[in-house]
Each structure stands twice: as C-alpha cells, then as structure tokens.
Motif scaffolding. Structure first.
Motif, PDB file in Angstrom:
ATOM      1  N   ARG A 118      -8.135  -5.017  -1.657  1.00 31.92           N
ATOM      2  CA  ARG A 118      -9.146  -4.955  -0.612  1.00 31.92           C
ATOM      3  C   ARG A 118     -11.082  -5.373  -1.295  1.00 31.92           C
ATOM      4  O   ARG A 118     -11.188  -6.571  -1.245  1.00 31.92           O
ATOM      5  CB  ARG A 118      -9.595  -3.993   0.285  1.00 31.92           C
ATOM      6  CG  ARG A 118     -10.226  -4.400   1.648  1.00 31.92           C
ATOM      7  CD  ARG A 118     -11.885  -3.606   0.632  1.00 31.92           C
ATOM      8  NE  ARG A 118     -11.793  -2.276   0.365  1.00 31.92           N
ATOM      9  CZ  ARG A 118     -11.580  -1.513   0.607  1.00 31.92           C
ATOM     10  NH1 ARG A 118     -12.185  -1.352   2.254  1.00 31.92           N
ATOM     11  NH2 ARG A 118     -12.159  -0.375   0.021  1.00 31.92           N
ATOM     12  N   GLU A 156       1.624  -2.455   3.951  1.00 31.66           N
ATOM     13  CA  GLU A 156       0.941  -2.370   4.912  1.00 31.66           C
ATOM     14  C   GLU A 156      -0.231  -2.380   5.255  1.00 31.66           C
ATOM     15  O   GLU A 156      -1.548  -2.500   5.634  1.00 31.66           O
ATOM     16  CB  GLU A 156       1.858  -1.482   5.918  1.00 31.66           C
ATOM     17  CG  GLU A 156       2.992  -2.382   6.037  1.00 31.66           C
ATOM     18  CD  GLU A 156       3.700  -1.034   7.151  1.00 31.66           C
ATOM     19  OE1 GLU A 156       4.181  -1.508   8.187  1.00 31.66           O
ATOM     20  OE2 GLU A 156       4.499  -0.254   6.486  1.00 31.66           O
ATOM     21  N   GLN A 157      -0.593  -1.556   4.321  1.00 30.93           N
ATOM     22  CA  GLN A 157      -1.972  -0.893   3.897  1.00 30.93           C
ATOM     23  C   GLN A 157      -3.132  -1.577   3.275  1.00 30.93           C
ATOM     24  O   GLN A 157      -4.014  -2.114   4.146  1.00 30.93           O
ATOM     25  CB  GLN A 157      -2.401   0.450   3.392  1.00 30.93           C
ATOM     26  CG  GLN A 157      -3.686   1.230   3.006  1.00 30.93           C
ATOM     27  CD  GLN A 157      -3.199   2.776   2.245  1.00 30.93           C
ATOM     28  OE1 GLN A 157      -2.424   2.382   1.288  1.00 30.93           O
ATOM     29  NE2 GLN A 157      -4.746   3.432   2.182  1.00 30.93           N
ATOM     30  N   ASN A 159      -2.825  -5.033   4.204  1.00 29.97           N
ATOM     31  CA  ASN A 159      -3.539  -5.955   4.953  1.00 29.97           C
ATOM     32  C   ASN A 159      -3.816  -5.478   5.560  1.00 29.97           C
ATOM     33  O   ASN A 159      -4.906  -6.056   6.205  1.00 29.97           O
ATOM     34  CB  ASN A 159      -1.994  -6.797   5.141  1.00 29.97           C
ATOM     35  CG  ASN A 159      -1.061  -7.502   4.664  1.00 29.97           C
ATOM     36  OD1 ASN A 159      -1.165  -8.634   3.779  1.00 29.97           O
ATOM     37  ND2 ASN A 159       0.527  -7.440   4.732  1.00 29.97           N
ATOM     38  N   ARG A 160      -3.920  -4.120   6.303  1.00 27.60           N
ATOM     39  CA  ARG A 160      -4.348  -3.476   7.267  1.00 27.60           C
ATOM     40  C   ARG A 160      -6.345  -3.435   6.769  1.00 27.60           C
ATOM     41  O   ARG A 160      -7.172  -3.525   7.621  1.00 27.60           O
ATOM     42  CB  ARG A 160      -4.285  -2.399   7.611  1.00 27.60           C
ATOM     43  CG  ARG A 160      -4.671  -1.530   8.630  1.00 27.60           C
ATOM     44  CD  ARG A 160      -3.797  -0.427   9.075  1.00 27.60           C
ATOM     45  NE  ARG A 160      -4.323   0.935   7.951  1.00 27.60           N
ATOM     46  CZ  ARG A 160      -3.008   0.516   7.792  1.00 27.60           C
ATOM     47  NH1 ARG A 160      -1.233   0.392   7.877  1.00 27.60           N
ATOM     48  NH2 ARG A 160      -2.868   1.842   6.818  1.00 27.60           N
ATOM     49  N   ARG A 163      -7.478  -6.978   6.922  1.00 23.85           N
ATOM     50  CA  ARG A 163      -7.461  -7.846   7.846  1.00 23.85           C
ATOM     51  C   ARG A 163      -9.181  -6.196   8.493  1.00 23.85           C
ATOM     52  O   ARG A 163     -10.220  -7.535   9.069  1.00 23.85           O
ATOM     53  CB  ARG A 163      -6.566  -7.020   8.697  1.00 23.85           C
ATOM     54  CG  ARG A 163      -7.236  -7.732  10.220  1.00 23.85           C
ATOM     55  CD  ARG A 163      -5.691  -7.310  11.183  1.00 23.85           C
ATOM     56  NE  ARG A 163      -4.926  -5.289  11.291  1.00 23.85           N
ATOM     57  CZ  ARG A 163      -4.252  -5.830  10.877  1.00 23.85           C
ATOM     58  NH1 ARG A 163      -3.234  -6.277  11.376  1.00 23.85           N
ATOM     59  NH2 ARG A 163      -3.778  -3.794  11.464  1.00 23.85           N
ATOM     60  N   SER A 164      -9.045  -5.010   8.447  1.00 27.74           N
ATOM     61  CA  SER A 164     -10.941  -4.825   9.131  1.00 27.74           C
ATOM     62  C   SER A 164     -11.718  -5.821   7.947  1.00 27.74           C
ATOM     63  O   SER A 164     -12.614  -6.183   8.589  1.00 27.74           O
ATOM     64  CB  SER A 164     -11.320  -3.497   8.147  1.00 27.74           C
ATOM     65  OG  SER A 164      -9.515  -3.539   9.184  1.00 27.74           O
ATOM     66  N   TYR A 174      -8.012 -13.444   8.313  1.00 28.18           N
ATOM     67  CA  TYR A 174      -6.644 -12.514   7.527  1.00 28.18           C
ATOM     68  C   TYR A 174      -5.896 -13.773   9.010  1.00 28.18           C
ATOM     69  O   TYR A 174      -5.978 -14.099   9.643  1.00 28.18           O
ATOM     70  CB  TYR A 174      -6.823 -11.452   8.190  1.00 28.18           C
ATOM     71  CG  TYR A 174      -5.624 -10.081   8.146  1.00 28.18           C
ATOM     72  CD1 TYR A 174      -5.308 -10.107   6.874  1.00 28.18           C
ATOM     73  CD2 TYR A 174      -4.849 -10.614   9.020  1.00 28.18           C
ATOM     74  CE1 TYR A 174      -3.651  -9.176   6.684  1.00 28.18           C
ATOM     75  CE2 TYR A 174      -3.575  -9.643   9.555  1.00 28.18           C
ATOM     76  CZ  TYR A 174      -3.052  -9.237   8.141  1.00 28.18           C
ATOM     77  OH  TYR A 174      -2.002  -8.615   7.761  1.00 28.18           O
ATOM     78  N   ASP A 176      -1.989 -13.577   9.161  1.00 33.01           N
ATOM     79  CA  ASP A 176      -0.603 -12.523   9.490  1.00 33.01           C
ATOM     80  C   ASP A 176       0.711 -13.078   9.500  1.00 33.01           C
ATOM     81  O   ASP A 176       0.708 -13.814  10.076  1.00 33.01           O
ATOM     82  CB  ASP A 176      -1.096 -11.905  10.570  1.00 33.01           C
ATOM     83  CG  ASP A 176      -0.078 -10.815  10.648  1.00 33.01           C
ATOM     84  OD1 ASP A 176       0.696 -10.195   9.341  1.00 33.01           O
ATOM     85  OD2 ASP A 176       0.204  -9.946  12.255  1.00 33.01           O
ATOM     86  N   THR A 179       3.694  -9.890   9.618  1.00 36.84           N
ATOM     87  CA  THR A 179       4.463  -9.484  11.037  1.00 36.84           C
ATOM     88  C   THR A 179       5.906 -10.610  11.724  1.00 36.84           C
ATOM     89  O   THR A 179       7.106  -9.918  11.719  1.00 36.84           O
ATOM     90  CB  THR A 179       3.693  -9.074  12.159  1.00 36.84           C
ATOM     91  OG1 THR A 179       3.096  -8.130  11.837  1.00 36.84           O
ATOM     92  CG2 THR A 179       4.233  -8.597  13.423  1.00 36.84           C
TER      93      THR A 179
END
Length: 221
Positions: A118, A156-157, A159-160, A163-164, A174, A176, A179
């Motif tokens: 990130r 996953e973390q 990407n999260r 995205r935030s 972002y 996706d 998914t």
C-alpha cells in the motif's frame, strides 16, 4: 518463474551488499524501452500500462483498447517500487493521459507486507503526480493466482488497503479483478491461467478487458 524470482532475490541482496540499488537489475530493460522510444517515438498523452509480468505479457493491449492510444511498459518480475524508481525514464517522457498499474504480486512473493505494498502504491501516485499533477491512476487489484494460493490472505489485505486509500483520493481508482477471478469456493481458478498457474491465458485477459474498459475509455480520450 519461481527460479527467476529466487535469482532476483539473491541478485538484489548482492547489490545491496555492494552498495548498489536493487533496482539496477532492470537498467537493461529500461534502456531497451528508451532505445525503442528513440527509434519509434510513442504517442504523447496515451494511456500507459505499466507494472510486472501481467502487463509485460499483455501483447495485445493496444488492440484490446482500440478507442484509445496505449503504451505498454511492463517488465516482468518487477515490484511496485521499480515502476516508481524508473518513472522519470518510462513515465514522465510520455505525459500519459492516464496510467494503469499492475504490481504488488511479486512484492508479496518477496515477503513484503501488505502495508508495504500500500505504501509503495502511495509513493507511486505521488511520484507520477510530481510531473503530471492530477494524472488519473488505476490500480489493478492483485490477482488470485493458483501458483500463489498460499498468499491469498496477504493478497486480500493488500487489495483492501489499496482500495481504502484509493477511495480517499481524486482520480485514483481500484479496479477489482480479484473477486471476479475467484471461484464459488472463494479460491483461485485455473481457467484464467496458463500451465504455470501464475500468468494469465487469453480468458484471463478477456475478463480484465471487460473490467478495465469503462475506466480506460472514460480517461483515455
């Protein structure tokens, strides 16, 4: 690919011991881009696709987005900070209208933390906007590959977190792809990948095209 990545880790460690930047490994690839640019200058204000092997292997990217001008500057095996490090040489000269970035996959394989990924993306955005203020940037989510299934929690973390971050920024998107590439069991699917389970086949790229096209068309004209 695993052998290449292991060699890159060893090579990077040797460079660090010698006081050289680990990014130096990519100097020949970057020099080749510059030579190609001199021989056949790319268009100004195109949509720039940059990042690791998922971009490098996308040989049909220009044909896949026929409504916009496209430049591909992927170099396989790279990490996110490599694109930032070489931005002065393979981003700034093009003054891109928009940037599509895929990276972070190798970073996690090299045991970078999701927070590092990130933070490296934040640094990338700051870098490209230092010479093109406000340039739109799309981060393509780190894909859930069969070969790196063990990294799924870290993917996953990361990407999260990205995205935030993107949600707080103007014209940072972002996209996706994570998914839609999962199966109903929440696991990676071989159908999107070639025999190595890491690099995508045409079906994988067709999925990406559909997901990216609205953003690319909106920002690339």
């Amino acid at each position: 690919m695993k052998i290449l990545l292991s060699l890159l880790l060893v090579f990077g460690s040797c460079l660090a011991c010698a006081g050289e930047s680990p990014h130096s490994y990519w100097n020949p690839a970057i020099a080749a881009f510059e030579a190609a640019d001199r021989a056949n200058p790319p268009p100004q204000h195109a949509v720039l696709f940059i990042g690791s092997s998922s971009i490098e292997h996308w040989k049909t990217v220009a044909a896949d987005f026929p409504e916009v001008q496209v430049i591909n500057r992927g170099f396989g095996g790279s990490v996110l900070s490599d694109s930032t490090y070489f931005a002065d040489r393979i981003i700034a000269p093009y003054h891109p209208r928009a940037i599509v970035l895929y990276a972070g996959d190798n970073d996690l394989y090299y045991q970078h933390t999701p927070q590092q990924v990130r933070d490296d993306f934040v640094a990338f955005v700051h870098k490209v906007r230092s010479f093109d203020p406000g340039v739109p940037v799309a981060f393509v989510a780190i894909k859930p590959s069969v070969a790196r299934q063990s990294l799924l929690p870290q993917i996953e973390q990361a990407n999260r977190l990205i995205r935030s971050y993107a949600a707080t920024q103007h014209d940072v998107a972002y996209i996706d792809v994570f998914t839609p590439m999962l199966g109903s069991d929440g696991q990676p699917q071989q159908k999107w990948f070639g025999p190595d389970g890491l690099h995508m086949n045409r079906s994988g790229y067709l999925l990406w095209i559909g997901l990216l096209k609205p953003w690319v068309d909106a920002h690339g004209r």
